[in-house]
Design a protein around this motif. Structure first.
Motif, PDB file in Angstrom:
ATOM      1  N   UNK A 131      12.170  58.437  -4.551  1.00  0.00           N
ATOM      2  CA  UNK A 131      12.912  58.455  -3.496  1.00  0.00           C
ATOM      3  C   UNK A 131      14.284  59.258  -3.882  1.00  0.00           C
ATOM      4  N   UNK A 132      14.857  59.186  -4.871  1.00  0.00           N
ATOM      5  CA  UNK A 132      16.113  59.910  -5.469  1.00  0.00           C
ATOM      6  C   UNK A 132      15.765  61.428  -5.814  1.00  0.00           C
ATOM      7  N   UNK A 133      14.468  61.514  -6.374  1.00  0.00           N
ATOM      8  CA  UNK A 133      14.251  63.081  -6.176  1.00  0.00           C
ATOM      9  C   UNK A 133      14.015  63.417  -4.920  1.00  0.00           C
ATOM     10  N   UNK A 134      13.460  63.167  -4.213  1.00  0.00           N
ATOM     11  CA  UNK A 134      12.933  63.513  -2.769  1.00  0.00           C
ATOM     12  C   UNK A 134      14.356  63.953  -2.311  1.00  0.00           C
ATOM     13  N   UNK A 135      15.436  63.170  -2.348  1.00  0.00           N
ATOM     14  CA  UNK A 135      16.778  63.650  -1.711  1.00  0.00           C
ATOM     15  C   UNK A 135      17.421  64.847  -2.572  1.00  0.00           C
ATOM     16  N   UNK A 136      17.135  64.836  -3.933  1.00  0.00           N
ATOM     17  CA  UNK A 136      17.616  65.842  -4.519  1.00  0.00           C
ATOM     18  C   UNK A 136      17.010  67.011  -3.970  1.00  0.00           C
ATOM     19  N   UNK A 137      15.595  67.275  -3.876  1.00  0.00           N
ATOM     20  CA  UNK A 137      14.845  68.220  -3.261  1.00  0.00           C
ATOM     21  C   UNK A 137      15.172  68.717  -2.046  1.00  0.00           C
ATOM     22  N   UNK A 138      15.394  67.705  -1.171  1.00  0.00           N
ATOM     23  CA  UNK A 138      15.836  68.179   0.148  1.00  0.00           C
ATOM     24  C   UNK A 138      17.255  68.781   0.333  1.00  0.00           C
ATOM     25  N   UNK A 139      18.127  68.268  -0.699  1.00  0.00           N
ATOM     26  CA  UNK A 139      19.456  68.602  -0.587  1.00  0.00           C
ATOM     27  C   UNK A 139      19.367  70.358  -0.936  1.00  0.00           C
ATOM     28  N   UNK A 140      18.355  70.507  -2.171  1.00  0.00           N
ATOM     29  CA  UNK A 140      18.450  71.847  -2.697  1.00  0.00           C
ATOM     30  C   UNK A 140      17.787  72.900  -1.799  1.00  0.00           C
ATOM     31  N   UNK A 141      16.743  72.394  -1.169  1.00  0.00           N
ATOM     32  CA  UNK A 141      15.961  73.387  -0.409  1.00  0.00           C
ATOM     33  C   UNK A 141      16.970  73.918   1.080  1.00  0.00           C
ATOM     34  N   UNK A 142      17.724  72.900   1.416  1.00  0.00           N
ATOM     35  CA  UNK A 142      18.468  73.172   2.575  1.00  0.00           C
ATOM     36  C   UNK A 142      19.680  73.954   2.117  1.00  0.00           C
ATOM     37  N   UNK A 143      20.362  73.771   0.945  1.00  0.00           N
ATOM     38  CA  UNK A 143      21.340  74.554   0.419  1.00  0.00           C
ATOM     39  C   UNK A 143      20.860  75.935   0.086  1.00  0.00           C
ATOM     40  N   UNK A 144      19.640  76.049  -0.463  1.00  0.00           N
ATOM     41  CA  UNK A 144      19.098  77.711  -0.662  1.00  0.00           C
ATOM     42  C   UNK A 144      18.913  78.238   0.474  1.00  0.00           C
ATOM     43  N   UNK A 145      18.491  77.654   1.503  1.00  0.00           N
ATOM     44  CA  UNK A 145      18.136  78.590   2.884  1.00  0.00           C
ATOM     45  C   UNK A 145      19.578  79.101   3.655  1.00  0.00           C
ATOM     46  N   UNK A 149      17.772  82.840  -0.274  1.00  0.00           N
ATOM     47  CA  UNK A 149      17.040  82.142   0.796  1.00  0.00           C
ATOM     48  C   UNK A 149      17.067  82.772   2.003  1.00  0.00           C
ATOM     49  N   UNK A 150      17.918  83.535   2.565  1.00  0.00           N
ATOM     50  CA  UNK A 150      17.949  84.292   3.601  1.00  0.00           C
ATOM     51  C   UNK A 150      16.908  85.494   3.361  1.00  0.00           C
ATOM     52  N   UNK A 151      17.073  85.991   2.294  1.00  0.00           N
ATOM     53  CA  UNK A 151      16.339  87.358   2.093  1.00  0.00           C
ATOM     54  C   UNK A 151      14.847  86.941   1.993  1.00  0.00           C
ATOM     55  N   UNK A 152      14.633  85.752   1.312  1.00  0.00           N
ATOM     56  CA  UNK A 152      13.065  85.343   1.102  1.00  0.00           C
ATOM     57  C   UNK A 152      12.394  85.293   2.612  1.00  0.00           C
ATOM     58  N   UNK A 153      13.257  84.354   3.238  1.00  0.00           N
ATOM     59  CA  UNK A 153      12.436  83.998   4.612  1.00  0.00           C
ATOM     60  C   UNK A 153      12.603  85.206   5.475  1.00  0.00           C
ATOM     61  N   UNK A 154      13.599  85.973   5.548  1.00  0.00           N
ATOM     62  CA  UNK A 154      13.418  87.222   6.445  1.00  0.00           C
ATOM     63  C   UNK A 154      12.389  88.316   5.841  1.00  0.00           C
ATOM     64  N   UNK A 155      12.053  88.442   4.792  1.00  0.00           N
ATOM     65  CA  UNK A 155      11.086  89.079   4.197  1.00  0.00           C
ATOM     66  C   UNK A 155       9.692  88.511   4.527  1.00  0.00           C
ATOM     67  N   UNK A 156       9.472  87.544   4.366  1.00  0.00           N
ATOM     68  CA  UNK A 156       8.145  86.798   4.662  1.00  0.00           C
ATOM     69  C   UNK A 156       8.133  87.164   6.204  1.00  0.00           C
TER      70      UNK A 156
END
Length: 274
Positions: free
Chosen positions: A236-250, A255-262
């Motif tokens: 549960x703690x790790x899921x929270x860390x992952x959620x925060x990280x993927x949100x911040x990276x976006x 993250x912007x370049x990667x998603x836009x390129x896809x």
């Protein structure tokens, strides 16, 4: 720091030959051919300094590549130098501290670490392989703790990393019997990531390091942190860390370049703005 191939010391004075930067990769030669591929004191100091510069943002690199300058990656510490020291305990403490400064700086730099584990990786060499994110070996690659044979205990974090990699029981067996680990065993146990032809180990490791360096560096650094803390967090703690990280990276440039390129059906250019 122990060695399976002790020989007389032969230092390399040209730090540029030991530590250099190209294509976004910081290369550190941890051993030299002239000293039987034992740890090189100059390389330890220069490598640690360069890694601290990466941590401070003074060097713009995306990966670290550890190599050996001779036929082996690293055969451990220079046992003949140990024997010749006037005060062995003081000398060994100094050498261990210097080695541990390099290991600590590897983590402080927060960049993926690739190791070209050709030939022997014994003692300190084996310890360094265990700090790799990607470790490339060849059919002739051999790993060995090598400490017990000279009546010493491991350093470089081996008693911390090995149990986490192969389990406590197997780690005890490897260290306490001074087991030689073949390339196939090392790959099966997760100590080596890939096995290539012996004469291609360094080039394959460099290719991997350059590919990593050309990618999303901030995302890679955060991925390393998530992996590092995974064993000490609940799901549960790790899921929270992952959620925060993927949100911040976006919301960051990578993250912007990667998603836009896809979405745009093109290859991402993570080097933009560097």
């Amino acid at each position: 720091m122990a060695s399976s191939n002790p020989t007389a010391p032969a230092a390399v004075d040209d730090t540029d030959a030991l530590v250099h930067e190209s294509n976004g990769v910081l290369t550190i030669a941890v051993s030299t051919a002239g000293a039987g591929n034992s740890l090189d004191d100059t390389a330890l100091a220069a490598g640690a300094q360069a890694l601290r510069e990466v941590a401070r943002g003074q060097r713009d690199v995306g990966a670290v590549l550890l190599i050996g300058m001779g036929k082996n990656f690293c055969a451990g510490g220079n046992v003949r130098a140990f024997a010749g020291a006037d005060d062995r305990p003081t000398y060994l403490r100094e050498i261990a501290d210097n080695f541990h400064q390099l290991v600590g700086a590897l983590y402080e730099a927060d960049r993926p670490v690739v190791v070209a584990a050709k030939g022997w990786a014994a003692g300190a060499g084996m310890s360094l392989v265990l700090h790799a994110d990607v470790a490339v070996g060849g059919p002739s690659t051999r790993l060995r703790p090598a400490y017990r044979g000279i009546g010493l205990t491991p350093d470089g974090g081996l008693t911390w990393t090995l149990p986490r990699a192969v389990g406590a029981a197997r780690a005890r067996q490897i260290i306490l019997t001074d087991r030689i680990i073949s390339a196939d065993e090392a790959q099966q146990w997760g100590l080596l990531s890939e096995i290539v032809a012996d004469d291609e180990v360094e080039s394959a490791a460099r290719t991997a390091a350059e590919a990593i360096a050309s990618g999303p560096r901030d995302a890679d650094a955060m991925t390393k942190r998530l992996l590092a803390v995974a064993a000490d967090t609940t799901l549960v703690e790790h899921l929270a860390l992952e959620a925060r990280s993927i949100s911040e990276r976006s919301g960051l440039p990578e993250g912007i370049e990667g998603v836009d390129a896809f979405v745009g059906k093109r290859a991402p250019d993570f080097t933009r703005g560097r």
